[in-house]
Design a protein around this motif. Structure first.
Motif, PDB file in Angstrom:
ATOM      1  N   THR A 142       0.863  -1.188   0.000  1.00 53.70           N
ATOM      2  CA  THR A 142       0.000   0.000   0.000  1.00 53.70           C
ATOM      3  C   THR A 142       0.896   1.233   0.000  1.00 53.70           C
ATOM      4  O   THR A 142       2.122   1.130   0.083  1.00 53.70           O
ATOM      5  N   SER A 143       0.297   2.393  -0.023  1.00 51.10           N
ATOM      6  CA  SER A 143       1.078   3.617   0.136  1.00 51.10           C
ATOM      7  C   SER A 143       1.581   3.700   1.571  1.00 51.10           C
ATOM      8  O   SER A 143       0.997   3.108   2.495  1.00 51.10           O
ATOM      9  N   GLU A 144       2.669   4.445   1.763  1.00 47.20           N
ATOM     10  CA  GLU A 144       3.198   4.622   3.109  1.00 47.20           C
ATOM     11  C   GLU A 144       2.215   5.401   3.981  1.00 47.20           C
ATOM     12  O   GLU A 144       2.097   5.157   5.186  1.00 47.20           O
ATOM     13  N   GLU A 145       1.488   6.327   3.368  1.00 47.40           N
ATOM     14  CA  GLU A 145       0.484   7.079   4.115  1.00 47.40           C
ATOM     15  C   GLU A 145      -0.619   6.162   4.628  1.00 47.40           C
ATOM     16  O   GLU A 145      -1.082   6.302   5.773  1.00 47.40           O
ATOM     17  N   GLU A 146      -1.010   5.191   3.806  1.00 49.15           N
ATOM     18  CA  GLU A 146      -2.074   4.277   4.210  1.00 49.15           C
ATOM     19  C   GLU A 146      -1.663   3.414   5.393  1.00 49.15           C
ATOM     20  O   GLU A 146      -2.447   3.213   6.328  1.00 49.15           O
ATOM     21  N   VAL A 147      -0.448   2.907   5.383  1.00 51.82           N
ATOM     22  CA  VAL A 147      -0.017   2.067   6.501  1.00 51.82           C
ATOM     23  C   VAL A 147       0.135   2.899   7.770  1.00 51.82           C
ATOM     24  O   VAL A 147      -0.198   2.446   8.877  1.00 51.82           O
ATOM     25  N   ASP A 189      -1.593   5.628   8.564  1.00 51.27           N
ATOM     26  CA  ASP A 189      -2.948   5.910   9.037  1.00 51.27           C
ATOM     27  C   ASP A 189      -3.564   4.683   9.699  1.00 51.27           C
ATOM     28  O   ASP A 189      -4.259   4.795  10.724  1.00 51.27           O
ATOM     29  N   ALA A 190      -3.320   3.500   9.105  1.00 51.19           N
ATOM     30  CA  ALA A 190      -3.889   2.268   9.650  1.00 51.19           C
ATOM     31  C   ALA A 190      -3.344   1.965  11.036  1.00 51.19           C
ATOM     32  O   ALA A 190      -4.079   1.535  11.929  1.00 51.19           O
ATOM     33  N   GLN A 191      -2.058   2.186  11.223  1.00 54.53           N
ATOM     34  CA  GLN A 191      -1.458   1.924  12.527  1.00 54.53           C
ATOM     35  C   GLN A 191      -1.937   2.929  13.572  1.00 54.53           C
ATOM     36  O   GLN A 191      -2.179   2.572  14.730  1.00 54.53           O
ATOM     37  N   LEU A 192      -2.104   4.171  13.164  1.00 52.42           N
ATOM     38  CA  LEU A 192      -2.573   5.196  14.098  1.00 52.42           C
ATOM     39  C   LEU A 192      -4.030   4.973  14.506  1.00 52.42           C
ATOM     40  O   LEU A 192      -4.409   5.178  15.663  1.00 52.42           O
ATOM     41  N   SER A 193      -4.851   4.543  13.552  1.00 48.50           N
ATOM     42  CA  SER A 193      -6.277   4.341  13.846  1.00 48.50           C
ATOM     43  C   SER A 193      -6.521   3.092  14.662  1.00 48.50           C
ATOM     44  O   SER A 193      -7.534   2.965  15.341  1.00 48.50           O
ATOM     45  N   ARG A 194      -5.593   2.125  14.597  1.00 45.13           N
ATOM     46  CA  ARG A 194      -5.682   0.863  15.341  1.00 45.13           C
ATOM     47  C   ARG A 194      -6.968   0.115  14.995  1.00 45.13           C
ATOM     48  O   ARG A 194      -7.568  -0.537  15.854  1.00 45.13           O
ATOM     49  N   LEU A 231      -9.275  -1.954  11.476  1.00 40.61           N
ATOM     50  CA  LEU A 231      -9.156  -3.091  10.568  1.00 40.61           C
ATOM     51  C   LEU A 231      -8.022  -2.942   9.559  1.00 40.61           C
ATOM     52  O   LEU A 231      -7.317  -3.916   9.259  1.00 40.61           O
ATOM     53  N   GLY A 232      -7.813  -1.743   9.034  1.00 40.11           N
ATOM     54  CA  GLY A 232      -6.763  -1.546   8.039  1.00 40.11           C
ATOM     55  C   GLY A 232      -5.381  -1.953   8.526  1.00 40.11           C
ATOM     56  O   GLY A 232      -4.515  -2.311   7.728  1.00 40.11           O
ATOM     57  N   GLY A 233      -5.173  -1.920   9.837  1.00 38.17           N
ATOM     58  CA  GLY A 233      -3.885  -2.314  10.396  1.00 38.17           C
ATOM     59  C   GLY A 233      -3.572  -3.784  10.227  1.00 38.17           C
ATOM     60  O   GLY A 233      -2.431  -4.206  10.439  1.00 38.17           O
ATOM     61  N   SER A 234      -4.579  -4.584   9.842  1.00 35.36           N
ATOM     62  CA  SER A 234      -4.349  -6.021   9.673  1.00 35.36           C
ATOM     63  C   SER A 234      -3.855  -6.372   8.278  1.00 35.36           C
ATOM     64  O   SER A 234      -3.423  -7.498   8.044  1.00 35.36           O
ATOM     65  N   TRP A 235      -3.903  -5.403   7.337  1.00 32.30           N
ATOM     66  CA  TRP A 235      -3.466  -5.741   5.980  1.00 32.30           C
ATOM     67  C   TRP A 235      -2.565  -4.704   5.318  1.00 32.30           C
ATOM     68  O   TRP A 235      -1.758  -5.041   4.465  1.00 32.30           O
ATOM     69  N   ALA A 236      -2.645  -3.434   5.694  1.00 32.65           N
ATOM     70  CA  ALA A 236      -1.845  -2.401   5.031  1.00 32.65           C
ATOM     71  C   ALA A 236      -0.378  -2.513   5.427  1.00 32.65           C
ATOM     72  O   ALA A 236      -0.025  -2.371   6.597  1.00 32.65           O
ATOM     73  N   GLY A 237       0.496  -2.770   4.424  1.00 36.49           N
ATOM     74  CA  GLY A 237       1.889  -3.065   4.736  1.00 36.49           C
ATOM     75  C   GLY A 237       2.922  -2.110   4.179  1.00 36.49           C
ATOM     76  O   GLY A 237       4.120  -2.378   4.266  1.00 36.49           O
TER      77      GLY A 237
END
Length: 220
Positions: free
Chosen positions: A123-128, A130-135, A137-143
């Motif tokens: 994914t984009s670095e921005e997406e990963v 954001d996913a980690q910050l939001s904690r 579902l996206g944190g389970s796949w955005a790499g």
């Protein structure tokens, strides 16, 4: 054959917030079942799963009398895992936190089985971020750009976690560059890696890589 756990208590709203069991989950289970005898031979007692995948904890906990610890950055995943354990009459040790941070140094070289089904989708670095910050579902796949941003963090901590005969099982995608992962683990951290299972799932080509310390026989 390990029986399928009861997930009837989970709703569609739950699956909007947590990772539903899929091919990567079941491929990892297959690898663990195939390696069960070898794990018994090393007298595995402590298992740590990083990144909760519903079902995996229950399948494996049901089949093995050891301490099973699991962590996830997503509080919804932690809650659903605890409830699923109760639904299936199994106590699970679930900790909400990033990777192995909640344990500090308490597990140093004491983990016999380390499992990681990471956020491996490129994914984009921005997406990963954001996913980690939001904690969520996206944190389970955005790499990240090569799907390895989160995986690389854990790879640097494996040496300090595994017991002398411990085994590390990693789920990877073809786009993650499996040969490079294996080479990095040997050159930087002294681990031998071997692809023990692989499977195509739609457009994904999934791999299970097993790592042991270089002084051990990787084919055992």
């Amino acid at each position: 054959m390990i029986p399928t756990p009861d997930l009837s208590h989970l709703t569609s709203q739950d699956y909007d917030q947590v990772y539903e069991p899929a091919e990567d989950t079941f491929l990892l289970l297959d690898a663990l079942e195939e390696d069960a005898k070898n794990l018994r031979d090393i007298n595995a007692c402590v298992c740590l799963e990083v990144g909760i995948r519903l079902c995996l904890e229950l399948y494996w906990k049901n089949s093995w009398p050891f301490l099973y610890l699991c962590t996830d950055i997503n509080p919804h995943a932690c809650k659903c895992t605890v409830l699923t354990g109760k639904q299936n009459h199994i106590d699970l040790n679930v900790v909400n936190g990033s990777l192995v941070a909640p344990f500090g140094t308490r597990l140093a070289n004491n983990v016999d089985v380390l499992l990681f089904n990471p956020p491996y989708v490129p994914t984009s670095e921005e997406e990963v971020s954001d996913a980690q910050l939001s904690r969520e579902l996206g944190g389970s796949w955005a790499g990240g750009s090569d799907g390895m941003r989160i995986t690389n963090v854990l790879l640097g901590r494996v040496e300090g976690l595994l017991s002398p005969e411990g085994r590390f099982y990693l789920v990877a995608l073809k786009q993650n560059n499996v040969p490079q992962i294996v080479d990095t683990m040997r050159q930087k951290y002294g681990f031998l890696g071997e692809v023990v299972l692989q499977r195509r799932a739609g457009r994904e080509h999934l791999f299970i890589i097993r790592f042991v310390r270089e002084s051990k026989n990787s084919s055992s």
